[in-house]
Design a protein around this motif. Structure first.
Motif, PDB file in Angstrom:
ATOM      1  N   SER A  70       6.595  -4.028  -1.829  1.00 22.72           N
ATOM      2  CA  SER A  70       5.935  -5.261  -2.275  1.00 22.72           C
ATOM      3  C   SER A  70       4.435  -5.065  -2.511  1.00 22.72           C
ATOM      4  O   SER A  70       3.711  -6.034  -2.729  1.00 22.72           O
ATOM      5  N   GLY A  71       3.976  -3.806  -2.478  1.00 20.25           N
ATOM      6  CA  GLY A  71       2.588  -3.510  -2.812  1.00 20.25           C
ATOM      7  C   GLY A  71       1.637  -3.456  -1.630  1.00 20.25           C
ATOM      8  O   GLY A  71       0.426  -3.454  -1.820  1.00 20.25           O
ATOM      9  N   HIS A  72       2.174  -3.368  -0.428  1.00 20.72           N
ATOM     10  CA  HIS A  72       1.319  -3.384   0.764  1.00 20.72           C
ATOM     11  C   HIS A  72       1.420  -2.096   1.570  1.00 20.72           C
ATOM     12  O   HIS A  72       1.295  -2.114   2.790  1.00 20.72           O
ATOM     13  N   GLY A  73       1.645  -0.994   0.886  1.00 18.81           N
ATOM     14  CA  GLY A  73       1.787   0.266   1.592  1.00 18.81           C
ATOM     15  C   GLY A  73       0.809   1.310   1.129  1.00 18.81           C
ATOM     16  O   GLY A  73       0.453   1.363  -0.048  1.00 18.81           O
ATOM     17  N   LEU A  74       0.387   2.142   2.068  1.00 19.75           N
ATOM     18  CA  LEU A  74      -0.507   3.261   1.746  1.00 19.75           C
ATOM     19  C   LEU A  74       0.199   4.603   1.916  1.00 19.75           C
ATOM     20  O   LEU A  74      -0.287   5.615   1.438  1.00 19.75           O
ATOM     21  N   LEU A 114       5.080   4.781  11.768  1.00 17.10           N
ATOM     22  CA  LEU A 114       4.681   3.720  12.696  1.00 17.10           C
ATOM     23  C   LEU A 114       3.194   3.395  12.579  1.00 17.10           C
ATOM     24  O   LEU A 114       2.810   2.231  12.703  1.00 17.10           O
ATOM     25  N   ASN A 115       2.374   4.394  12.331  1.00 22.10           N
ATOM     26  CA  ASN A 115       0.946   4.121  12.103  1.00 22.10           C
ATOM     27  C   ASN A 115       0.765   3.214  10.888  1.00 22.10           C
ATOM     28  O   ASN A 115      -0.021   2.260  10.921  1.00 22.10           O
ATOM     29  N   GLU A 116       1.505   3.507   9.830  1.00 20.00           N
ATOM     30  CA  GLU A 116       1.433   2.675   8.626  1.00 20.00           C
ATOM     31  C   GLU A 116       1.994   1.282   8.900  1.00 20.00           C
ATOM     32  O   GLU A 116       1.425   0.284   8.464  1.00 20.00           O
ATOM     33  N   HIS A 117       3.099   1.211   9.624  1.00 24.09           N
ATOM     34  CA  HIS A 117       3.697  -0.092   9.921  1.00 24.09           C
ATOM     35  C   HIS A 117       2.741  -0.949  10.768  1.00 24.09           C
ATOM     36  O   HIS A 117       2.601  -2.145  10.519  1.00 24.09           O
ATOM     37  N   ASP A 118       2.080  -0.337  11.729  1.00 26.90           N
ATOM     38  CA  ASP A 118       1.081  -1.055  12.535  1.00 26.90           C
ATOM     39  C   ASP A 118       0.005  -1.651  11.627  1.00 26.90           C
ATOM     40  O   ASP A 118      -0.371  -2.817  11.769  1.00 26.90           O
TER      41      ASP A 118
END
Length: 152
Positions: A70-74, A114-118
């Motif tokens: 949805s465009g919210h990931g790095l 998990l770092n990205e999910h946080d």
């Protein structure tokens, strides 16, 4: 109360709710989720592995993927696909044999996820988190309905 006042209050309430959905999830709720996923990863690192921990990590990987979609990931999509594949292999092997081995490279990859999910939980507007959660719920629902249909 006049009709105009009721409409006005309803409109104000709707606007307020809409505005709240544009904000990130409240910090205490984020902290609770982050702790749950981190505890699962820490257990895996220490060799305490089983189906529920693997499913919890699956959840984090899928939610991270959905938020990234949805465009919210790095994090690179390839890393998320790889984490999903590795967890699938671990889950299938563990389900078959009762042995839930997590190779060091899988643990390293899950740590990245998990770092990205946080980060996503702390920064992404609640509206997108709810959409990702709904998408996950539908997947879970379908998997339960398949189990039920096979057992009948």
């Amino acid at each position: 109360m006049s009709r105009k006042n009721r409409v006005s209050k309803t409109t104000q309430s709707a606007r307020r709710e809409e505005a709240l959905l544009r904000l990130p999830m409240p910090r205490p709720e984020v902290d609770e989720l982050v702790l749950m996923y981190r505890a699962a990863l820490e257990a895996v690192k220490r060799g305490y592995t089983d189906a529920p921990l693997t499913r919890r990590l699956y959840t984090a990987v899928l939610l991270t993927r959905f938020l990234t979609d949805s465009g919210h990931g790095l994090l690179d999509l390839c890393a998320l696909k790889d984490a999903y594949k590795q967890l699938t292999t671990i889950y299938e092997h563990g389900d078959e044999t009762g042995v839930w081995d997590y190779p060091p490279e899988t643990i390293a990859l899950l740590t990245q996820v998990l770092n990205e999910h946080d980060r996503q939980l702390r920064e992404t507007p609640l509206h997108f988190l709810l959409q990702a959660s709904d998408r996950l719920d539908k997947i879970i629902e379908r998997s339960y309905s398949r189990e039920i249909s096979f057992s009948n």
